[in-house]
Design a protein around this motif. Sequence first.
Motif, mmCIF file in Angstrom:
data_model
loop_
_atom_site.group_PDB
_atom_site.id
_atom_site.type_symbol
_atom_site.label_atom_id
_atom_site.label_comp_id
_atom_site.label_asym_id
_atom_site.label_seq_id
_atom_site.Cartn_x
_atom_site.Cartn_y
_atom_site.Cartn_z
ATOM 1 N N ILE A 36 85.475 -34.211 87.588
ATOM 2 C CA ILE A 36 84.689 -35.059 86.694
ATOM 3 C C ILE A 36 83.302 -35.238 87.309
ATOM 4 O O ILE A 36 83.176 -35.568 88.485
ATOM 5 N N ILE A 37 82.261 -35.003 86.526
ATOM 6 C CA ILE A 37 80.892 -35.096 87.025
ATOM 7 C C ILE A 37 80.148 -36.214 86.294
ATOM 8 O O ILE A 37 80.148 -36.265 85.064
ATOM 9 N N LEU A 38 79.543 -37.105 87.075
ATOM 10 C CA LEU A 38 78.665 -38.138 86.533
ATOM 11 C C LEU A 38 77.235 -37.792 86.929
ATOM 12 O O LEU A 38 76.947 -37.609 88.120
ATOM 13 N N GLU A 39 76.360 -37.682 85.977
ATOM 14 C CA GLU A 39 74.958 -37.335 86.237
ATOM 15 C C GLU A 39 74.051 -38.468 85.790
ATOM 16 O O GLU A 39 74.134 -38.914 84.644
ATOM 17 N N PHE A 68 61.754 -31.708 80.037
ATOM 18 C CA PHE A 68 62.992 -31.537 80.789
ATOM 19 C C PHE A 68 63.402 -32.868 81.411
ATOM 20 O O PHE A 68 62.578 -33.565 82.009
ATOM 21 N N ASP A 69 64.685 -33.204 81.269
ATOM 22 C CA ASP A 69 65.196 -34.420 81.899
ATOM 23 C C ASP A 69 65.351 -34.192 83.401
ATOM 24 O O ASP A 69 65.818 -33.131 83.832
ATOM 25 N N GLU A 70 64.984 -35.197 84.172
ATOM 26 C CA GLU A 70 65.031 -35.088 85.635
ATOM 27 C C GLU A 70 66.355 -35.634 86.153
ATOM 28 O O GLU A 70 66.746 -36.752 85.823
ATOM 29 N N LEU A 71 67.052 -34.815 86.949
ATOM 30 C CA LEU A 71 68.322 -35.235 87.523
ATOM 31 C C LEU A 71 68.055 -36.071 88.773
ATOM 32 O O LEU A 71 67.581 -35.567 89.785
ATOM 33 N N LYS A 95 77.495 -37.437 90.931
ATOM 34 C CA LYS A 95 78.679 -37.809 91.696
ATOM 35 C C LYS A 95 79.877 -37.120 91.070
ATOM 36 O O LYS A 95 79.975 -37.030 89.839
ATOM 37 N N THR A 96 80.778 -36.607 91.895
ATOM 38 C CA THR A 96 81.956 -35.909 91.383
ATOM 39 C C THR A 96 83.230 -36.655 91.778
ATOM 40 O O THR A 96 83.291 -37.305 92.826
ATOM 41 N N PHE A 97 84.250 -36.535 90.917
ATOM 42 C CA PHE A 97 85.538 -37.176 91.150
ATOM 43 C C PHE A 97 86.646 -36.204 90.760
ATOM 44 O O PHE A 97 86.465 -35.363 89.873
ATOM 45 N N SER A 98 87.799 -36.344 91.396
ATOM 46 C CA SER A 98 88.952 -35.504 91.099
ATOM 47 C C SER A 98 89.899 -36.250 90.159
ATOM 48 O O SER A 98 90.396 -37.329 90.495
ATOM 49 N N PHE A 143 69.510 -42.559 81.747
ATOM 50 C CA PHE A 143 70.770 -42.469 81.025
ATOM 51 C C PHE A 143 71.774 -41.695 81.875
ATOM 52 O O PHE A 143 71.413 -41.059 82.871
ATOM 53 N N LEU A 144 73.029 -41.775 81.449
ATOM 54 C CA LEU A 144 74.116 -41.192 82.217
ATOM 55 C C LEU A 144 74.850 -40.163 81.372
ATOM 56 O O LEU A 144 75.041 -40.347 80.174
#
Length: 486
Positions: free
Chosen positions: A42-45, A53-56, A60-63, A1-2
């Motif tokens: 802005i952070i997309l995980e 525990f959810d595994e990352l 990705k980051t955006f301005s 999931f995101l």
Amino acid sequence: FLKVGFAGKQKIATETFEQNQNPKFNTKITLKVGARAPTDLIILELLDKDLIFDELISNKTFSFKRLIEQGGEMAPRWFPLYGHAEEPDLNEVLKACYKRQMNEPTRTRYVGRLLAGFKAEYMDEVKLPDKNKEMLTGGPVKPREVNWTLRFDLYQGASLDEAVGWFEDLIVEVEWGNEIRSSGMMHKDEHGIACWFEPLEEIVARWPEIRDPGDFPNQGDQPKNIESKTADWGDWDQLPVVVVRLLRDAPLSQEAVAELVLHPKDIPQCVESVVSTTSSYRPKWHLFEPVKKKTGKLAIDIPTFLQFRIGLNSDYDPAGVREPVRPVDKKAYVLRSHIYQARGLAAADRTGTSDPYTEIQCGNYRKTTRRNEETLCPLWYETLTGRIFMPPKVEDLSQAPMINVAVWDWEEGLLGFSSDTIIGRTEFEISNKIIVNQWEVYKPRKPKWQSLYDIIDGKKIPAGEILISFDIMHPNLSKEKHHKLP
């Protein structure tokens, strides 16, 4: 999931797709931001759901401000995602780095790609929807994809002594997206030079087309303008990076000791025949940075070098016939290294000075100057003479060994053993400019100040300068009256 959200704020999650490596989220997420927002990041995980525990997997980051500056809208496009080979959970890597107060190592393991688009407006100017998350119907319009072909021809290595351990061999691995190609074992030629001379199997994969397919950064001998390809946003950034790794192959395991990351926009186009020694598509030497382990220590202390030829083509301009990879004959020559002085060296001792000396290495040629004590501006004024093996023809000089220059700080270790450390280094490719011909009256080439560098935490940093020059001539020529050292 995101999960999507601004840094430091609660994130909005999509639905979870169980047992699925190709999830289709098709979700529109609305984030509230005012003109005076405390952050624009802005952070997309991308996460893997677990019981505890959810595994990352990656993020990705955006301005937001940058989105506004570039028109406020970005059409759906692919973003390659990366992680670490040793630890699949990115959170664990980030925690370990924070605990040890160290920078995160470069992410080089491709873990997938994300198709995303953006529309940015300030909430003071638009009417907000009732829901911050809603499903999209029909799905996005994906970028058109074409076949891409990556060719990799492996030639020689230099400064590999530390990388080879007991009962271990060296192999080279090339990773592009989900595809990996591996070489055979390293061997040494009749002159003791580490080499492979092996074409790796081509990687053919479907990736997004480039809007201007002919706009390669280095197409043959004609450099192209790549200013429009800004980091993370250009069309070329939809293609994953190419990672070349040097692996230590033991009987029961493999360990990456050095690696090099190449961006697709920096890879030249394959041409059927290389007619120029300055062509971008030719065998070239590349510096490999030591891999940083979980503990923060480097796998090897000294950077290594590999010589290879790499090319990238799309369907618009196929790669064509592949040139064979074979070694050329080499003959003995005399290399004269004229080392004059250095300045601005790094202080390696508690006294604020160093005890520097210079080492020149070229194939089996390895010579050192005398040591200067307690100085950062040493004076040597020495000529180091030795024998090297290189191709006699100018068009084959790409297979000549590289000249490595290292400035060391002398340090007496325990029980009289040396514990010297490198405080600066540089390297030179052999060219026709330093080869002395039989018709000229010999005079040492005019020295030039050359910049030295060191590698700290995987980054090149300036480490002073060295005044140096080189001459190469035939052994018989070096004995003649007019070609002896003055």
